[in-house]
Design a protein around this motif. Structure first.
Motif, PDB file in Angstrom:
ATOM      1  N   ARG A 193      35.329  31.257 -24.351  1.00 38.59           N
ATOM      2  CA  ARG A 193      34.576  32.149 -23.480  1.00 38.59           C
ATOM      3  C   ARG A 193      34.361  33.514 -24.141  1.00 38.59           C
ATOM      4  NH1 ARG A 193      36.822  34.533 -18.313  1.00 38.59           N
ATOM      5  NH2 ARG A 193      38.670  34.026 -19.485  1.00 38.59           N
ATOM      6  N   ALA A 194      33.179  34.085 -23.964  1.00 40.70           N
ATOM      7  CA  ALA A 194      32.854  35.402 -24.523  1.00 40.70           C
ATOM      8  C   ALA A 194      33.672  36.501 -23.855  1.00 40.70           C
ATOM      9  CB  ALA A 194      31.361  35.688 -24.318  1.00 40.70           C
ATOM     10  N   PHE A 195      33.964  37.550 -24.615  1.00 41.57           N
ATOM     11  CA  PHE A 195      34.671  38.746 -24.157  1.00 41.57           C
ATOM     12  C   PHE A 195      36.066  38.453 -23.616  1.00 41.57           C
ATOM     13  CE2 PHE A 195      30.116  39.688 -23.535  1.00 41.57           C
ATOM     14  CZ  PHE A 195      29.997  40.757 -24.409  1.00 41.57           C
ATOM     15  N   ALA A 196      36.667  37.341 -24.008  1.00 43.28           N
ATOM     16  CA  ALA A 196      37.936  36.966 -23.392  1.00 43.28           C
ATOM     17  C   ALA A 196      39.080  36.784 -24.367  1.00 43.28           C
ATOM     18  CB  ALA A 196      37.748  35.671 -22.590  1.00 43.28           C
ATOM     19  N   LYS A 197      38.818  36.553 -25.605  1.00 39.87           N
ATOM     20  CA  LYS A 197      39.895  36.207 -26.518  1.00 39.87           C
ATOM     21  C   LYS A 197      40.285  37.359 -27.424  1.00 39.87           C
ATOM     22  CE  LYS A 197      40.326  32.301 -24.679  1.00 39.87           C
ATOM     23  NZ  LYS A 197      41.276  32.285 -23.616  1.00 39.87           N
ATOM     24  N   GLU A 198      41.281  37.129 -28.209  1.00 40.22           N
ATOM     25  CA  GLU A 198      42.014  38.167 -28.926  1.00 40.22           C
ATOM     26  C   GLU A 198      41.209  39.066 -29.867  1.00 40.22           C
ATOM     27  OE1 GLU A 198      46.290  38.441 -31.215  1.00 40.22           O
ATOM     28  OE2 GLU A 198      45.391  36.488 -30.866  1.00 40.22           O
ATOM     29  N   TYR A 199      40.255  38.550 -30.603  1.00 44.84           N
ATOM     30  CA  TYR A 199      39.663  39.340 -31.680  1.00 44.84           C
ATOM     31  C   TYR A 199      38.247  39.865 -31.436  1.00 44.84           C
ATOM     32  CZ  TYR A 199      43.652  37.416 -34.181  1.00 44.84           C
ATOM     33  OH  TYR A 199      44.911  37.059 -34.556  1.00 44.84           O
ATOM     34  N   TRP A 200      37.658  39.622 -30.292  1.00 41.40           N
ATOM     35  CA  TRP A 200      36.276  40.082 -30.086  1.00 41.40           C
ATOM     36  C   TRP A 200      36.179  41.605 -30.151  1.00 41.40           C
ATOM     37  CZ3 TRP A 200      34.085  43.250 -26.431  1.00 41.40           C
ATOM     38  CH2 TRP A 200      34.851  43.549 -25.309  1.00 41.40           C
ATOM     39  N   ASP A 201      37.224  42.321 -29.741  1.00 44.63           N
ATOM     40  CA  ASP A 201      37.214  43.791 -29.723  1.00 44.63           C
ATOM     41  C   ASP A 201      38.379  44.327 -30.557  1.00 44.63           C
ATOM     42  OD1 ASP A 201      36.207  46.272 -28.980  1.00 44.63           O
ATOM     43  OD2 ASP A 201      37.469  46.389 -27.193  1.00 44.63           O
ATOM     44  N   HIS A 202      38.667  43.683 -31.650  1.00 45.48           N
ATOM     45  CA  HIS A 202      39.807  44.000 -32.515  1.00 45.48           C
ATOM     46  C   HIS A 202      39.331  44.874 -33.663  1.00 45.48           C
ATOM     47  CE1 HIS A 202      42.861  42.817 -35.638  1.00 45.48           C
ATOM     48  NE2 HIS A 202      43.626  43.126 -34.612  1.00 45.48           N
ATOM     49  N   HIS A 203      40.066  45.974 -33.953  1.00 46.92           N
ATOM     50  CA  HIS A 203      39.582  46.930 -34.942  1.00 46.92           C
ATOM     51  C   HIS A 203      40.596  47.298 -36.016  1.00 46.92           C
ATOM     52  CE1 HIS A 203      36.037  47.423 -32.471  1.00 46.92           C
ATOM     53  NE2 HIS A 203      36.825  47.568 -31.434  1.00 46.92           N
ATOM     54  N   GLU A 204      41.666  46.553 -36.178  1.00 50.59           N
ATOM     55  CA  GLU A 204      42.649  46.876 -37.215  1.00 50.59           C
ATOM     56  C   GLU A 204      42.132  46.454 -38.592  1.00 50.59           C
ATOM     57  OE1 GLU A 204      47.014  46.761 -35.832  1.00 50.59           O
ATOM     58  OE2 GLU A 204      46.053  45.025 -34.880  1.00 50.59           O
ATOM     59  N   THR A 205      42.736  47.004 -39.631  1.00 52.89           N
ATOM     60  CA  THR A 205      42.342  46.719 -41.002  1.00 52.89           C
ATOM     61  C   THR A 205      43.165  45.555 -41.548  1.00 52.89           C
ATOM     62  OG1 THR A 205      41.786  49.037 -41.323  1.00 52.89           O
ATOM     63  CG2 THR A 205      42.119  47.724 -43.312  1.00 52.89           C
ATOM     64  N   GLY A 206      42.467  44.580 -42.125  1.00 57.31           N
ATOM     65  CA  GLY A 206      43.130  43.414 -42.695  1.00 57.31           C
ATOM     66  C   GLY A 206      42.140  42.282 -42.889  1.00 57.31           C
ATOM     67  N   ILE A 207      42.658  41.053 -42.858  1.00 62.23           N
ATOM     68  CA  ILE A 207      41.795  39.879 -43.018  1.00 62.23           C
ATOM     69  C   ILE A 207      42.058  38.871 -41.909  1.00 62.23           C
ATOM     70  CG2 ILE A 207      41.543  40.115 -45.522  1.00 62.23           C
ATOM     71  CD1 ILE A 207      43.527  37.766 -45.799  1.00 62.23           C
ATOM     72  N   TYR A 208      41.068  38.021 -41.706  1.00 63.56           N
ATOM     73  CA  TYR A 208      41.147  36.937 -40.735  1.00 63.56           C
ATOM     74  C   TYR A 208      41.225  35.643 -41.533  1.00 63.56           C
ATOM     75  CZ  TYR A 208      39.651  40.502 -37.445  1.00 63.56           C
ATOM     76  OH  TYR A 208      39.573  41.641 -36.687  1.00 63.56           O
ATOM     77  N   VAL A 209      42.221  34.829 -41.225  1.00 63.76           N
ATOM     78  CA  VAL A 209      42.423  33.573 -41.938  1.00 63.76           C
ATOM     79  C   VAL A 209      42.281  32.408 -40.966  1.00 63.76           C
ATOM     80  CG1 VAL A 209      43.931  34.696 -43.629  1.00 63.76           C
ATOM     81  CG2 VAL A 209      44.951  33.537 -41.664  1.00 63.76           C
TER      82      VAL A 209
END
Length: 165
Positions: free
Chosen positions: A39-55
């Motif tokens: 679902r849109a706007f509901a999960k962990e990373y949609w509004d996530h702004h920390e520095t790093g990588i997504y695996v």
């Protein structure tokens, strides 16, 4: 190609869902193994702004850097480019009554999301729209310790992509 507007939840409580490990694994199975969409706007990373990588959530394959993430307004994590183009594969997807391009992880062959041609023009014009549950985030300060040190130049803005090994 058509885009449909999504609406943001009105309250922070509506955005946060209980962190039930079994529920996350069921969602992850549905998305990654069966090509579902969270679902849109509901999960962990949609509004996530920390520095790093997504695996990739299952294999740990490096997929996207925080430096290519942007707010597309779609409610899903959106990126302008993959960390390493060889880490993903693209496939035609004619489900849902429209033509889309599916994004899968190369190593795990898991469904991640889709890529669209409506991204920022100054960054190549692509929007990699990825399901949060298909990824895990590695904070910049943990990248070396977790074996992702070779991607630090991208996260630090010193490079734009990593060649395959």
């Amino acid at each position: 190609m058509y885009a449909y507007a999504q609406t943001r939840p009105n309250t922070p409580a509506a955005q946060a869902e209980p962190r039930d490990r079994n529920a996350l694994e069921r969602l992850r199975d549905w998305v990654m193994e069966r090509g579902g969409t969270e679902r849109a706007f509901a999960k962990e990373y949609w509004d996530h702004h920390e520095t790093g990588i997504y695996v990739e959530a299952r294999t740990g394959e490096a997929l996207f850097a925080s430096t290519s993430k942007y707010d597309s307004g779609s409610g899903w994590p959106s990126f302008t480019r993959p960390l390493n183009p060889d880490a993903i594969t693209l496939h035609e997807d004619d489900t849902m009554g429209m033509r889309r391009i599916e994004v899968r992880s190369r190593e795990g062959n898991h469904h991640l999301g889709h890529v669209f041609d409506d991204g920022p023009r100054d960054s190549g014009g692509q929007r990699f729209c990825i399901n949060s549950c298909a990824m895990r985030f590695i904070l910049r300060d943990r990248m070396e310790a977790e074996g992702y040190g070779r991607h630090l130049p991208i996260v630090d803005g010193e490079a734009t992509s990593v060649a395959s090994r």
